[in-house]
Scaffold this motif. Structure first.
Motif, PDB file in Angstrom:
ATOM      1  N   ASP A 162       2.425  11.751  84.608  1.00 54.25           N
ATOM      2  CA  ASP A 162       3.466  11.716  85.666  1.00 54.25           C
ATOM      3  C   ASP A 162       2.848  11.555  87.080  1.00 54.25           C
ATOM      4  O   ASP A 162       3.643  11.429  88.157  1.00 54.25           O
ATOM      5  N   GLU A 163       1.612  11.522  87.299  1.00 52.07           N
ATOM      6  CA  GLU A 163       1.051  11.415  88.688  1.00 52.07           C
ATOM      7  C   GLU A 163       1.206  12.467  89.566  1.00 52.07           C
ATOM      8  O   GLU A 163       1.424  12.003  90.996  1.00 52.07           O
ATOM      9  N   LEU A 164       1.437  13.624  88.961  1.00 51.63           N
ATOM     10  CA  LEU A 164       2.145  14.691  89.890  1.00 51.63           C
ATOM     11  C   LEU A 164       1.574  15.974  89.606  1.00 51.63           C
ATOM     12  O   LEU A 164       1.047  16.412  88.452  1.00 51.63           O
ATOM     13  N   TYR A 272       1.600  16.507  97.321  1.00 57.86           N
ATOM     14  CA  TYR A 272       1.447  16.410  95.717  1.00 57.86           C
ATOM     15  C   TYR A 272       1.362  15.241  95.233  1.00 57.86           C
ATOM     16  O   TYR A 272       0.386  14.944  94.116  1.00 57.86           O
ATOM     17  N   PRO A 273       1.965  14.063  95.523  1.00 62.20           N
ATOM     18  CA  PRO A 273       1.698  12.673  95.080  1.00 62.20           C
ATOM     19  C   PRO A 273       0.306  12.131  95.410  1.00 62.20           C
ATOM     20  O   PRO A 273      -0.260  11.467  94.724  1.00 62.20           O
ATOM     21  N   GLY A 276      -1.776  13.696  92.934  1.00 65.25           N
ATOM     22  CA  GLY A 276      -1.586  13.700  91.586  1.00 65.25           C
ATOM     23  C   GLY A 276      -2.030  12.242  91.312  1.00 65.25           C
ATOM     24  O   GLY A 276      -2.533  11.674  90.141  1.00 65.25           O
ATOM     25  N   LYS A 277      -1.801  11.212  92.203  1.00 68.54           N
ATOM     26  CA  LYS A 277      -1.954   9.825  91.936  1.00 68.54           C
ATOM     27  C   LYS A 277      -3.155   9.301  92.365  1.00 68.54           C
ATOM     28  O   LYS A 277      -4.049   8.383  91.519  1.00 68.54           O
ATOM     29  N   GLY A 361       7.702  10.745  93.959  1.00 72.41           N
ATOM     30  CA  GLY A 361       6.770  11.637  93.513  1.00 72.41           C
ATOM     31  C   GLY A 361       7.109  12.650  94.505  1.00 72.41           C
ATOM     32  O   GLY A 361       7.389  13.823  93.940  1.00 72.41           O
ATOM     33  N   LYS A 364      10.569  14.670  93.845  1.00 71.89           N
ATOM     34  CA  LYS A 364      10.570  15.522  92.619  1.00 71.89           C
ATOM     35  C   LYS A 364      10.399  16.828  92.829  1.00 71.89           C
ATOM     36  O   LYS A 364      10.612  17.637  92.148  1.00 71.89           O
TER      37      LYS A 364
END
Length: 389
Positions: A162-164, A272-273, A276-277, A361, A364
């Motif tokens: 989810d890259e998160l 966070y994104p 995550g990514k 991202g 969410k």
């Protein structure tokens, strides 16, 4: 200010001061009556020799100790599952000790639960299962002054597909004991000291601004801001200044306490994104985003921003709340500049083509966006990111 009941969560015991790591054996053996201890750390901390003394002291006291020092900077589900498998093969254990930065401590907290109960990590992350009982006893020993993980009921894990990053949040994750020994932070490089210290400052600021802010979080947040503001420049530029290191470490701890009783907000949601990514270090992404999002948030929160300006010891006497609030935001920009924090995301190779993915991202992370003092639309988030690219 929170309009609902609020609670103060603290670790069961906190030992602080230079040399306090030497009390780990007494904690493990006398307080927890442990015989088999699992230490979770990371390669960098282990390579720096920071686990050697506590490990040897525990062994000298007759305890059986296993060390897993493979926690990566941004642990994902597979990383945590591998550590869990290694721990199960080496166990059983009576106590889990996390020595390191936020990642090592977050992993140590969730591993202590997974070893004690038949729970699946993915089900916890997807909210299909809950932590219904405490795990093995835990002791957290931070070697950075930033995440405050030693004082939070959170474990943050990257869901790679989810890259998160996703947070497992439960009062049952709260550490049983904490050791705050600033000597363990003396060798932290300037850039890492800067990014982790700004992470700690972000926690205090966001929790003071959060919709869940309350008298508990207000007390600790303002003290954290005061301690960090007076020490972070010295800690970065004069790394052997033990008093500055101690102030920064305690400020980071208070920031963690704030998270436990209040919550972070849009800075973390938009960060966070990036982690995550792009695997951007968490403290760095927070530091870059902080001034812009605080400039957005000061509208309607001028009184609170003025209070934070005073906590930072800014020369705002005689200014209106609005003027003091603007001075506070400018002080954050100046602080980043003085610490060598990049002013833009573009300098870290985030491109305009990445914009929509970042907004998707961040959108969410409703758990944190809902706490922000000023609502953010997708257009608002897009504009905040775009201004930094």
């Amino acid at each position: 200010m929170s309009s609902t009941p609020y609670a103060l969560l603290n670790p069961g015991r906190v030992i602080a001061g230079p040399g306090s790591i030497e009390q780990l054996t007494e904690l493990a053996q006398g307080f927890f009556q442990a015989r088999r201890v699992l230490i979770i750390s990371d390669k960098g901390v282990a390579a720096a020799g920071l686990v050697n003394a506590p490990l040897q002291q525990l062994q000298a006291a007759g305890l059986q100790v296993s060390l897993i020092a493979s926690t990566p900077p941004e642990p994902d589900v597979a990383d945590v599952q591998a550590i869990e498998a290694e721990a199960r093969a080496a166990g059983p254990f009576d106590l889990v000790v996390g020595i390191g930065g936020g990642s090592a401590m977050d992993v140590a907290k969730i591993i202590a639960v997974l070893l004690a109960h038949p729970l699946d990590l993915r089900e916890l992350l997807s909210k299909k299962a809950d932590i219904t009982a405490r795990g093995l006893p835990t002791v957290m020993v931070p070697t950075t002054s930033g995440t405050g993980s030693e004082a939070t009921p959170n474990s943050i894990i990257l869901v790679a597909e989810d890259e998160l990053k996703v947070g497992i949040v439960s009062a049952r994750l709260m550490p049983d004991a904490v050791i705050l020994d600033a000597r363990l932070t003396l060798t932290l490089p300037p850039a890492v000291t800067a990014s982790t210290g700004m992470d700690a400052l972000t926690h205090a600021i966001e929790c003071y601004c959060s919709k869940k802010a309350n008298p508990f979080s207000d007390l600790y947040a303002l003290e954290a801001i005061r301690l960090i503001a007076r020490s972070i420049r010295r800690a970065v530029h004069q790394g052997d200044d033990l008093q500055a290191r101690a102030d920064l470490l305690l400020g980071a701890y208070w920031g963690g306490v704030c998270i436990a009783t209040s919550s972070t907000t849009a800075v973390h949601a938009l960060a966070y994104p990036l982690g995550g990514k792009y695997r951007m270090p968490h403290g760095l992404s927070n530091a870059i985003l902080l001034p812009s999002i605080m400039a957005f948030n000061q509208v309607g929160s001028e009184v609170r921003f003025a209070a934070m300006a005073r906590a930072m010891a800014l020369p705002v006497e005689g200014l209106s709340d609005g003027e003091a609030a603007s001075a506070f935001v400018q002080a954050l920009r100046d602080l980043n500049h003085d610490l060598g924090v990049p002013a833009t995301l573009r300098s870290l190779n985030i491109q305009p083509a990445d914009l929509e993915g970042l907004v998707d991202g961040a959108a969410k992370v409703t758990r944190l966006l809902d706490n922000n003092p000023r609502p953010l639309s997708r257009d608002d988030m897009r504009a905040l990111y775009a201004a930094l690219i």
